[in-house]
Design an enzyme around this catalytic site. Structure first.
Site, short mmCIF file in Angstrom:
data_model
loop_
_atom_site.label_atom_id
_atom_site.label_comp_id
_atom_site.label_asym_id
_atom_site.label_seq_id
_atom_site.Cartn_x
_atom_site.Cartn_y
_atom_site.Cartn_z
N ARG A 15 116.09 29.24 30.37
CA ARG A 15 114.79 29.29 31.04
C ARG A 15 114.55 28.01 31.83
O ARG A 15 115.23 27.01 31.65
CB ARG A 15 113.68 29.49 30.00
CG ARG A 15 113.66 30.86 29.35
CD ARG A 15 112.65 30.94 28.23
NE ARG A 15 113.05 30.16 27.06
CZ ARG A 15 112.33 30.05 25.95
NH1 ARG A 15 111.16 30.67 25.87
NH2 ARG A 15 112.77 29.33 24.93
N LYS A 75 111.31 23.89 26.64
CA LYS A 75 111.49 23.45 25.26
C LYS A 75 111.22 21.95 25.13
O LYS A 75 111.19 21.21 26.11
CB LYS A 75 112.91 23.76 24.78
CG LYS A 75 113.22 25.24 24.71
CD LYS A 75 112.28 25.99 23.76
CE LYS A 75 112.49 25.59 22.32
NZ LYS A 75 111.57 26.34 21.39
N TYR A 94 106.62 23.51 25.46
CA TYR A 94 106.55 23.80 24.03
C TYR A 94 107.00 22.55 23.28
O TYR A 94 108.02 21.95 23.62
CB TYR A 94 107.48 24.96 23.65
CG TYR A 94 106.97 26.32 24.06
CD1 TYR A 94 105.79 26.84 23.53
CD2 TYR A 94 107.67 27.11 24.97
CE1 TYR A 94 105.32 28.09 23.90
CE2 TYR A 94 107.21 28.36 25.35
CZ TYR A 94 106.03 28.85 24.80
OH TYR A 94 105.57 30.09 25.17
N HIS A 96 106.24 22.13 19.35
CA HIS A 96 106.53 22.49 17.96
C HIS A 96 106.78 21.23 17.13
O HIS A 96 107.85 21.03 16.55
CB HIS A 96 107.74 23.42 17.89
CG HIS A 96 107.54 24.72 18.63
ND1 HIS A 96 106.60 25.66 18.24
CD2 HIS A 96 108.16 25.23 19.72
CE1 HIS A 96 106.65 26.69 19.07
NE2 HIS A 96 107.57 26.46 19.97
N GLU A 118 102.01 25.90 22.94
CA GLU A 118 101.75 26.77 21.79
C GLU A 118 100.40 26.54 21.12
O GLU A 118 99.99 27.34 20.26
CB GLU A 118 102.86 26.64 20.74
CG GLU A 118 102.88 25.34 19.96
CD GLU A 118 103.70 24.24 20.61
OE1 GLU A 118 103.97 23.23 19.93
OE2 GLU A 118 104.06 24.39 21.79
N SER A 134 105.91 35.29 22.32
CA SER A 134 105.78 36.04 21.07
C SER A 134 106.07 37.52 21.30
O SER A 134 106.70 38.18 20.46
CB SER A 134 104.37 35.87 20.49
OG SER A 134 104.12 34.52 20.14
N ILE A 178 100.80 38.60 17.42
CA ILE A 178 101.41 39.17 18.62
C ILE A 178 102.88 39.49 18.39
O ILE A 178 103.35 40.60 18.69
CB ILE A 178 101.26 38.21 19.82
CG1 ILE A 178 99.77 37.96 20.12
CG2 ILE A 178 101.95 38.79 21.05
CD1 ILE A 178 98.98 39.20 20.43
N ASP A 198 99.86 41.54 6.24
CA ASP A 198 99.06 40.45 6.81
C ASP A 198 97.92 40.17 5.84
O ASP A 198 97.58 41.01 4.99
CB ASP A 198 98.52 40.84 8.19
CG ASP A 198 98.12 39.62 9.01
OD1 ASP A 198 98.89 39.22 9.91
OD2 ASP A 198 97.03 39.07 8.76
N ILE A 269 110.74 30.29 12.93
CA ILE A 269 111.60 29.13 12.68
C ILE A 269 111.22 27.92 13.55
O ILE A 269 111.42 26.77 13.14
CB ILE A 269 113.09 29.49 12.89
CG1 ILE A 269 114.02 28.41 12.30
CG2 ILE A 269 113.40 29.79 14.34
CD1 ILE A 269 113.91 28.25 10.81
N ASP A 270 110.63 28.13 14.72
CA ASP A 270 110.20 27.01 15.56
C ASP A 270 109.20 26.11 14.85
O ASP A 270 109.11 24.92 15.14
CB ASP A 270 109.56 27.53 16.86
CG ASP A 270 110.59 27.67 17.99
OD1 ASP A 270 111.68 27.08 17.87
OD2 ASP A 270 110.30 28.37 18.97
#
Length: 372
Positions: A15, A75, A94, A96, A118, A134, A178, A198, A269-270
């Site tokens: 990306r 990223k 992003y 994270h 995020e 997502s 999402i 949930d 996992i992020d």
């Protein structure tokens, strides 16, 4: 403002942070755009496309970082990129940070103004810059899970949709946000048997209205998680706490309850993952087996479909980047409380509450940090 993007360095990350259409948008407002040579090739955008839109092509990432007031990436920076970060520079990507204290330290030391896709919210409290990824990760989770449940990868060797006379595979989705919703859509689409858990009863009611009898909804308790895991062929972990570490809802003690050759796809996992046995994997080496259960924990799942992901991401992030270019970060944050929640690190201060809790850092309100 001078705005730039560089080639992503993460394993199999194709990306790119800015598209040629974005360049046109920036340039039309009087800004300058600088793109590292070849940055967009993986997503299908050539240097000539950027040049035609008005961007300047530079040979190295160092040139881009040294030239630009704002860097738009996809990223988080890799360790070799930390040296490029400059005081007062805007980093928009992003991040994270919760599972990555070393990156947080590097950002704080550099003095950059780091805004994380995020954690930006809209007027309804949704996460507009996380939503498209997502959606993609949710759909991909079923695609990848269906692949790695094949016997050649250590999986059970079943077809999730079944065939006449053979039972369908059982897919369990933990988290109805999402990513979980789009995983459910894909799972229903292949005719699997789907259960979704949930803790938000309103969300479960909404999902039951959407899916009807195609999806079984369950309130997420320890007992229900254990029951669902024991029956599952494929488990999708899609739990999210914006900016914070993901709770470990699937623990090591649960793995012996699962079928041998079952698959876990940990979309979370992020942010550290919602499975205790998860660790980040790459597209080169995406799975590992523990207690007989196949784990797929690729940290940049949408990177596998870079054109779709890049355009979808740019559609959601561009307006925030343009606001920061037009008004400067500080004024843009004052004007938009949702963008203020995206400000994670500001000149050495941690300005996101969940990040501060996850990393045990002092929290400074973003408006206080920038000065009202």
């Amino acid at each position: 403002m001078k705005i730039g993007t560089t080639k992503e360095l993460k394993n199999h990350e194709y990306r790119v942070g800015i598209t040629p259409d974005n360049v046109l948008g920036f340039v039309s407002k009087g800004h300058s755009v600088f793109v590292e040579k070849g940055a967009g090739l993986g997503a299908g955008f050539e240097d000539k496309d950027y040049a035609a839109a008005g961007a300047t092509i530079l040979d190295t990432p160092l040139e881009v970082f040294n030239t630009c007031d704002m860097i738009v990436k996809v990223k988080e920076p890799e360790p070799c990129e930390y040296q490029f970060l400059r005081k007062n520079q805007i980093l928009f990507t992003y991040l994270h940070l919760a599972p990555n204290p070393e990156l947080a330290k590097a950002l704080m030391k550099s003095g950059v103004k780091a805004v994380a896709f995020e954690t930006i919210t809209d007027n309804l409290g949704n996460l507009p810059c996380l939503r498209p990824m997502s959606q993609i990760a949710g759909r991909l989770s079923i695609q990848e899970g269906a692949k790695y449940i094949e016997r050649s990868f250590g999986g059970r060797g079943i077809l999730l949709g079944g065939v006449p006379g053979v039972e369908r595979g059982k897919i369990v989705i933990i988290g109805g946000g999402i990513a979980g919703t789009y995983a459910a859509k894909a799972a229903v689409g292949i005719d699997a048997e789907v259960t979704l858990l949930d803790v938000n009863l309103n969300r479960l009611a909404y999902l039951e209205d959407i899916f009807g009898a195609s999806v079984t909804t369950m309130y997420s308790t320890e007992a229900n998680i254990r029951k669902a895991l024991s029956q599952a062929d494929l488990v999708i972990g899609s739990v999210l706490i914006p900016g914070g570490k993901t709770p470990k809802l699937v623990r090591r003690e649960h793995l012996p309850l699962m079928k041998k050759g079952a698959v876990i796809v940990d979309i979370a996992i992020d942010q550290g993952g919602c499975c205790e046995s998860s660790h980040v994997t790459t597209h080169d080496d995406p799975v590992f087996i523990e207690e007989g259960v196949v784990h797929y924990c690729v940290g940049n799942m949408p990177g596998a479909v870079p054109y779709t992901s890049t355009v979808a991401l740019a559609n959601s992030t561009f307006r925030y980047a343009l606001a920061m270019a037009d008004f400067g970060l500080e004024e843009a944050v004052r004007r938009d409380s949702g963008l203020a929640k995206g400000l994670n690190i500001y000149k050495g201060k941690c300005t996101n509450l969940n990040v501060s809790k996850a990393l045990d850092l002092e929290f400074v309100d973003p408006l206080e940090a920038i000065g009202k």
